[in-house]
Scaffold this active site. Structure first.
Site, PDB file in Angstrom:
ATOM      1  N   HIS A 117       0.881  -1.166   0.000  1.00  0.00           N
ATOM      2  CA  HIS A 117       0.000   0.000   0.000  1.00  0.00           C
ATOM      3  C   HIS A 117       0.919   1.217   0.000  1.00  0.00           C
ATOM      4  O   HIS A 117       2.154   1.070  -0.026  1.00  0.00           O
ATOM      5  CB  HIS A 117      -0.946  -0.019   1.213  1.00  0.00           C
ATOM      6  CG  HIS A 117      -0.258  -0.282   2.525  1.00  0.00           C
ATOM      7  ND1 HIS A 117       0.626   0.611   3.085  1.00  0.00           N
ATOM      8  CD2 HIS A 117      -0.288  -1.353   3.356  1.00  0.00           C
ATOM      9  CE1 HIS A 117       1.078   0.124   4.218  1.00  0.00           C
ATOM     10  NE2 HIS A 117       0.555  -1.077   4.404  1.00  0.00           N
ATOM     11  N   GLN A 154       7.580 -14.905  12.975  1.00  0.00           N
ATOM     12  CA  GLN A 154       7.106 -13.765  13.769  1.00  0.00           C
ATOM     13  C   GLN A 154       5.600 -13.826  14.032  1.00  0.00           C
ATOM     14  O   GLN A 154       5.032 -12.902  14.598  1.00  0.00           O
ATOM     15  CB  GLN A 154       7.497 -12.438  13.114  1.00  0.00           C
ATOM     16  CG  GLN A 154       6.817 -12.126  11.800  1.00  0.00           C
ATOM     17  CD  GLN A 154       7.411 -10.896  11.142  1.00  0.00           C
ATOM     18  OE1 GLN A 154       8.507 -10.936  10.596  1.00  0.00           O
ATOM     19  NE2 GLN A 154       6.691  -9.778  11.179  1.00  0.00           N
ATOM     20  N   GLY A 172       1.961   3.116   2.198  1.00  0.00           N
ATOM     21  CA  GLY A 172       2.961   3.136   3.268  1.00  0.00           C
ATOM     22  C   GLY A 172       4.250   2.456   2.809  1.00  0.00           C
ATOM     23  O   GLY A 172       5.352   2.979   3.007  1.00  0.00           O
ATOM     24  N   HIS A 173       4.111   1.290   2.158  1.00  0.00           N
ATOM     25  CA  HIS A 173       5.294   0.593   1.636  1.00  0.00           C
ATOM     26  C   HIS A 173       5.954   1.430   0.536  1.00  0.00           C
ATOM     27  O   HIS A 173       7.182   1.533   0.466  1.00  0.00           O
ATOM     28  CB  HIS A 173       4.904  -0.755   1.013  1.00  0.00           C
ATOM     29  CG  HIS A 173       4.353  -1.754   1.989  1.00  0.00           C
ATOM     30  ND1 HIS A 173       3.030  -2.144   1.982  1.00  0.00           N
ATOM     31  CD2 HIS A 173       4.950  -2.433   2.992  1.00  0.00           C
ATOM     32  CE1 HIS A 173       2.843  -3.032   2.937  1.00  0.00           C
ATOM     33  NE2 HIS A 173       3.977  -3.231   3.568  1.00  0.00           N
ATOM     34  N   ASP A 186       4.934   0.931  12.810  1.00  0.00           N
ATOM     35  CA  ASP A 186       5.431  -0.150  13.661  1.00  0.00           C
ATOM     36  C   ASP A 186       6.592   0.429  14.487  1.00  0.00           C
ATOM     37  O   ASP A 186       7.753   0.036  14.317  1.00  0.00           O
ATOM     38  CB  ASP A 186       5.913  -1.318  12.807  1.00  0.00           C
ATOM     39  CG  ASP A 186       4.782  -1.927  12.005  1.00  0.00           C
ATOM     40  OD1 ASP A 186       4.017  -2.707  12.573  1.00  0.00           O
ATOM     41  OD2 ASP A 186       4.653  -1.592  10.808  1.00  0.00           O
ATOM     42  N   VAL A 191       1.919   6.580   6.861  1.00  0.00           N
ATOM     43  CA  VAL A 191       1.051   7.114   5.797  1.00  0.00           C
ATOM     44  C   VAL A 191      -0.389   6.766   6.172  1.00  0.00           C
ATOM     45  O   VAL A 191      -0.677   5.637   6.575  1.00  0.00           O
ATOM     46  CB  VAL A 191       1.418   6.508   4.419  1.00  0.00           C
ATOM     47  CG1 VAL A 191       0.495   7.057   3.338  1.00  0.00           C
ATOM     48  CG2 VAL A 191       2.872   6.817   4.078  1.00  0.00           C
TER      49      VAL A 191
HETATM   50  O1  PAF Z   1       7.078  -4.929   9.089  1.00  0.00           O
HETATM   51  C1  PAF Z   1       7.140  -5.963   8.416  1.00  0.00           C
HETATM   52  O2  PAF Z   1       6.588  -6.066   7.325  1.00  0.00           O
HETATM   53  C2  PAF Z   1       7.917  -7.156   8.966  1.00  0.00           C
HETATM   54  O3  PAF Z   1       7.804  -7.239  10.336  1.00  0.00           O
HETATM   55  C3  PAF Z   1       9.393  -7.189   8.514  1.00  0.00           C
HETATM   56  C4  PAF Z   1      10.147  -5.985   9.040  1.00  0.00           C
HETATM   57  C5  PAF Z   1       9.478  -7.217   7.001  1.00  0.00           C
HETATM   58  C6  PAF Z   1      10.078  -8.438   9.062  1.00  0.00           C
HETATM   59  O4  PAF Z   1       9.468  -9.600   8.619  1.00  0.00           O
END
Ligand code: PAF
Length: 282
Positions: A34, A61, A36-37, A150, A176
């Site tokens: 999106h 994770q 933000g990325h 984050d 964003v």
């Molecule tokens: O923020 C994320 O998308 C994930 O936690 C990351 C930093 C790519 C690690 O898997």
């Protein structure tokens, strides 16, 4: 833009790029892009000669009851979007490529992972720190870009890079938001339209907190109470935590003197949403 799926190839390509004295920027992601990325990628493009974006939905994770399987994946649309902003290499390894055998080595950042999301998502930041250090070793970037949405993750990665002497700069990029204030997140697509409307109370509560500080409020208790009162007006929103804490140690504040982080997480339908605001005291 070249799509690379093996560690051997990304290392070989970037070794070559580095020979030309080029700086490398890494944007680690789990895909489902999106704005933000894209903001992270644009910033990397501005500041580095070569931009690498990684897409890897990292199983380590996610907790056993979390959304690893359901997490949205769309490599086709992601690669179009990344290409459009000028990313040079899209590194998209498989789980087998990243974890060919049981991982016996883990990176664990202490203390700042015991609070906020770390208190609710046991093992989450160990998974993040481990995969990010693997990516750093594979790509060997000069700069690595992470979103401030984050915020705890950003602080964990910064601290890990410092403690483990990674030779790179970790750069935080502002959150964003949609026009109505909702912080952009891949998990927003889990929301029904009713839930999406309700979720707006999260950013509204953060704005309310910021206004209270601007008007001279220094007591975190007062701010917390007003925020919770507002959030409770939306029965579809279940607050998981709300923290008014130090921007570095992430420990709760008893008074707001200079800076503070106000961070929250809430469940709205199937989505777990997080948001935060950095505020300056008077
Ligand atoms: O923020 C994320 O998308 C994930 O936690 C990351 C930093 C790519 C690690 O898997």
């Amino acid at each position: 833009m070249k799509i690379v799926t093996t560690i051997k190839e990304i290392k070989a390509i970037l070794k070559q790029e580095r020979r030309g004295d080029k700086t490398i920027g890494l944007v680690p992601t789990m895909g489902c892009f999106h704005e933000g990325h894209l903001a992270l990628m644009r910033r990397a493009k501005e500041e580095c000669d070569v931009t690498v974006t990684s897409i890897f939905v990292n199983p380590t994770q996610f907790g056993p009851s979390e959304d690893f399987e359901a997490y949205p994946r769309d490599l086709k649309s992601d690669s179009k979007m990344a290409e459009k902003v000028g990313v040079d290499y899209l590194f998209a390894p498989s789980v087998e490529e990243m974890y060919p055998e049981e991982n016996l080595t883990h990176v664990n950042v202490e203390k700042i992972t015991d609070v906020l999301c770390g208190a609710c998502r046991i093992g989450h930041f160990q998974g993040v720190a481990t995969v990010v250090s693997k990516l750093f070793n594979m790509v060997n970037p000069d700069f690595a870009y992470f979103g401030e949405k984050d915020y705890q993750q950003l602080m964990v990665v910064k601290r890990m890079a410092k403690d483990l002497n990674f030779d790179l700069q970790v750069v935080g990029v502002s959150t964003v938001r949609e026009e109505d204030g909702l912080a952009m997140s891949s998990r927003n697509r889990y929301l029904s339209s009713e839930e999406r409307k309700a979720a707006l109370v999260l950013s509204k509560s953060l704005r309310l907190a910021s206004e209270m500080v601007e008007n001279g409020e220094k007591n975190p208790g007062e701010i917390r109470e007003s925020m919770i009162r507002l959030i409770k007006k939306e029965p579809l929103v279940n607050l998981e935590y709300l923290s008014i804490c130090d921007t570095i140690s992430l420990r709760e504040l008893t008074i707001i003197k200079r800076e503070a982080l106000i961070a929250l997480a809430a469940r709205v339908g199937k989505a777990r949403l997080i948001d935060n605001i950095l505020i300056k005291g008077n």
